[in-house]
Design a protein around this motif. Sequence first.
Motif, mmCIF file in Angstrom:
data_model
loop_
_atom_site.group_PDB
_atom_site.id
_atom_site.type_symbol
_atom_site.label_atom_id
_atom_site.label_comp_id
_atom_site.label_asym_id
_atom_site.label_seq_id
_atom_site.Cartn_x
_atom_site.Cartn_y
_atom_site.Cartn_z
ATOM 1 N N PRO A 5 46.121 30.702 26.593
ATOM 2 C CA PRO A 5 47.256 31.477 26.079
ATOM 3 C C PRO A 5 47.070 32.955 26.373
ATOM 4 C CG PRO A 5 45.825 30.764 24.295
ATOM 5 C CD PRO A 5 45.348 30.049 25.528
ATOM 6 N N GLU A 6 48.186 33.637 26.588
ATOM 7 C CA GLU A 6 48.135 35.076 26.863
ATOM 8 C C GLU A 6 47.814 35.837 25.580
ATOM 9 O OE1 GLU A 6 51.647 36.448 28.692
ATOM 10 O OE2 GLU A 6 51.487 35.149 30.442
ATOM 11 N N PHE A 7 47.020 36.868 25.753
ATOM 12 C CA PHE A 7 46.630 37.718 24.632
ATOM 13 C C PHE A 7 47.120 39.129 24.905
ATOM 14 C CE2 PHE A 7 43.604 40.837 22.946
ATOM 15 C CZ PHE A 7 43.717 40.587 21.592
ATOM 16 N N ARG A 8 48.011 39.607 24.030
ATOM 17 C CA ARG A 8 48.519 40.965 24.193
ATOM 18 C C ARG A 8 48.037 41.795 23.014
ATOM 19 N NH1 ARG A 8 54.778 39.696 25.363
ATOM 20 N NH2 ARG A 8 54.366 38.185 23.695
ATOM 21 N N GLN A 9 47.144 42.711 23.310
ATOM 22 C CA GLN A 9 46.454 43.447 22.256
ATOM 23 C C GLN A 9 47.409 44.250 21.389
ATOM 24 O OE1 GLN A 9 43.284 45.855 23.719
ATOM 25 N NE2 GLN A 9 42.699 46.624 21.710
ATOM 26 N N TRP A 10 48.491 44.770 21.988
ATOM 27 C CA TRP A 10 49.364 45.633 21.216
ATOM 28 C C TRP A 10 50.108 44.901 20.110
ATOM 29 C CZ3 TRP A 10 54.481 44.304 21.352
ATOM 30 C CH2 TRP A 10 54.913 43.505 22.410
ATOM 31 N N GLU A 11 50.117 43.572 20.116
ATOM 32 C CA GLU A 11 50.786 42.822 19.068
ATOM 33 C C GLU A 11 49.960 42.793 17.778
ATOM 34 O OE1 GLU A 11 51.707 38.986 20.565
ATOM 35 O OE2 GLU A 11 53.464 39.657 21.687
ATOM 36 N N TYR A 12 48.695 43.130 17.857
ATOM 37 C CA TYR A 12 47.832 43.139 16.686
ATOM 38 C C TYR A 12 47.750 44.560 16.137
ATOM 39 C CZ TYR A 12 46.556 38.461 18.078
ATOM 40 O OH TYR A 12 46.612 37.128 18.408
ATOM 41 N N LEU A 13 47.743 44.669 14.805
ATOM 42 C CA LEU A 13 47.775 45.986 14.175
ATOM 43 C C LEU A 13 46.515 46.238 13.367
ATOM 44 C CD1 LEU A 13 51.029 44.806 13.804
ATOM 45 C CD2 LEU A 13 51.226 47.245 13.354
ATOM 46 N N THR A 14 46.090 47.470 13.399
ATOM 47 C CA THR A 14 44.980 47.928 12.575
ATOM 48 C C THR A 14 45.461 49.115 11.757
ATOM 49 O OG1 THR A 14 43.294 47.228 14.167
ATOM 50 C CG2 THR A 14 42.666 48.929 12.583
ATOM 51 N N ILE A 15 45.299 49.027 10.443
ATOM 52 C CA ILE A 15 45.637 50.143 9.557
ATOM 53 C C ILE A 15 44.326 50.648 8.969
ATOM 54 C CG2 ILE A 15 46.929 50.894 7.530
ATOM 55 C CD1 ILE A 15 48.915 48.668 8.024
ATOM 56 N N THR A 16 43.986 51.875 9.292
ATOM 57 C CA THR A 16 42.701 52.418 8.879
ATOM 58 C C THR A 16 42.825 53.920 8.656
ATOM 59 O OG1 THR A 16 40.340 52.498 9.447
ATOM 60 C CG2 THR A 16 41.907 52.850 11.249
ATOM 61 N N GLN A 17 41.705 54.557 8.304
ATOM 62 C CA GLN A 17 41.698 56.004 8.080
ATOM 63 C C GLN A 17 40.792 56.659 9.110
ATOM 64 O OE1 GLN A 17 40.566 57.281 4.116
ATOM 65 N NE2 GLN A 17 41.816 59.125 4.311
ATOM 66 N N ASP A 18 41.353 57.621 9.840
ATOM 67 C CA ASP A 18 40.593 58.298 10.873
ATOM 68 C C ASP A 18 39.488 59.132 10.240
ATOM 69 O OD1 ASP A 18 40.329 59.226 13.742
ATOM 70 O OD2 ASP A 18 40.666 61.143 12.751
ATOM 71 N N ALA A 19 38.260 58.929 10.688
ATOM 72 C CA ALA A 19 37.115 59.601 10.068
ATOM 73 C C ALA A 19 37.150 61.103 10.289
ATOM 74 C CB ALA A 19 35.813 59.019 10.618
ATOM 75 N N ARG A 20 37.676 61.555 11.414
ATOM 76 C CA ARG A 20 37.651 62.990 11.722
ATOM 77 C C ARG A 20 38.740 63.758 10.997
ATOM 78 N NH1 ARG A 20 40.159 66.280 15.355
ATOM 79 N NH2 ARG A 20 41.284 64.503 16.245
ATOM 80 N N THR A 21 39.966 63.226 10.991
ATOM 81 C CA THR A 21 41.104 63.951 10.420
ATOM 82 C C THR A 21 41.468 63.501 9.013
ATOM 83 O OG1 THR A 21 42.705 62.382 11.347
ATOM 84 C CG2 THR A 21 42.059 64.257 12.726
ATOM 85 N N LEU A 84 43.581 45.514 7.580
ATOM 86 C CA LEU A 84 43.677 46.668 6.675
ATOM 87 C C LEU A 84 42.275 47.064 6.250
ATOM 88 C CD1 LEU A 84 45.381 48.628 4.904
ATOM 89 C CD2 LEU A 84 45.313 46.860 3.121
ATOM 90 N N ALA A 85 41.911 48.316 6.512
ATOM 91 C CA ALA A 85 40.576 48.790 6.124
ATOM 92 C C ALA A 85 40.382 48.603 4.620
ATOM 93 C CB ALA A 85 40.414 50.255 6.505
ATOM 94 N N PRO A 86 39.225 48.073 4.192
ATOM 95 C CA PRO A 86 39.001 47.824 2.754
ATOM 96 C C PRO A 86 39.217 49.049 1.885
ATOM 97 C CG PRO A 86 37.289 46.774 4.072
ATOM 98 C CD PRO A 86 38.100 47.594 5.017
ATOM 99 N N ALA A 87 38.882 50.238 2.391
ATOM 100 C CA ALA A 87 39.042 51.454 1.587
ATOM 101 C C ALA A 87 40.493 51.773 1.293
ATOM 102 C CB ALA A 87 38.386 52.631 2.304
#
Length: 214
Positions: A5-21, A84-87
């Motif tokens: 099966p084709e895997f398209r990375q952009w269909e998966y979402l990550t919600i997190t907090q950027d460590a720098r900003t 979703l990042a646990p924090a």
Amino acid sequence: MTREPEFRQWEYLTITQDARTGLVVALGGGVEAAGILQRHGFLNASPPPNPSHCLPHVMPADQRRHRATVASHALMSAGHSVYLAPALNALATPDAHRQAVVRYLVQLGQRASQASSCEEMAAVLTEIAEPEQGLLPLLRDIVVRSTLTWSRQSEAAGQDGDTADRLADATDTLADAAHDILRARNHAARTSPPPAPAAPAPAAGSAPSRPHRR
């Protein structure tokens, strides 16, 4: 031959907090996901092929956690795969590490109450004041770090350093307490257990009794 099966990375979402900003960001997703994110307060940060969204940084931290949690559940309800990042999970249970620390301290107090020998008491005091991993030295290290951070922040804000000075005094108090407890530990470790009581000697002139004959 079976095709993978084709895997398209952009269909998966990550919600997190950027460590720098410190920004709460959502990475990935298509047009439908973008609409869901934007309905929950996310702003468009970059278009495809590498889409990303972020919550306004001026938004209070608790509100950002709430928005991130609600958005993640809305995305999953629509069939999207979301990390979703646990924090940022507003529905997460209290910090398991903190609970483990509380349990350890309660058990250490019970060991101190139930110690039946100087050796057991010395073991408890060692865990409190051991120079490398003892509770008081570790606590002092935290206060030292807090003192340095507070000093930098108050200096940048043009404030006086009274609070930093009081924190520095607290570090000295903790160091003295650890030293005193370590001396008590050493004393307990050197203390020999009391000798077992000797069996009472038979009374003078007494003779062993003879069994009665029938």
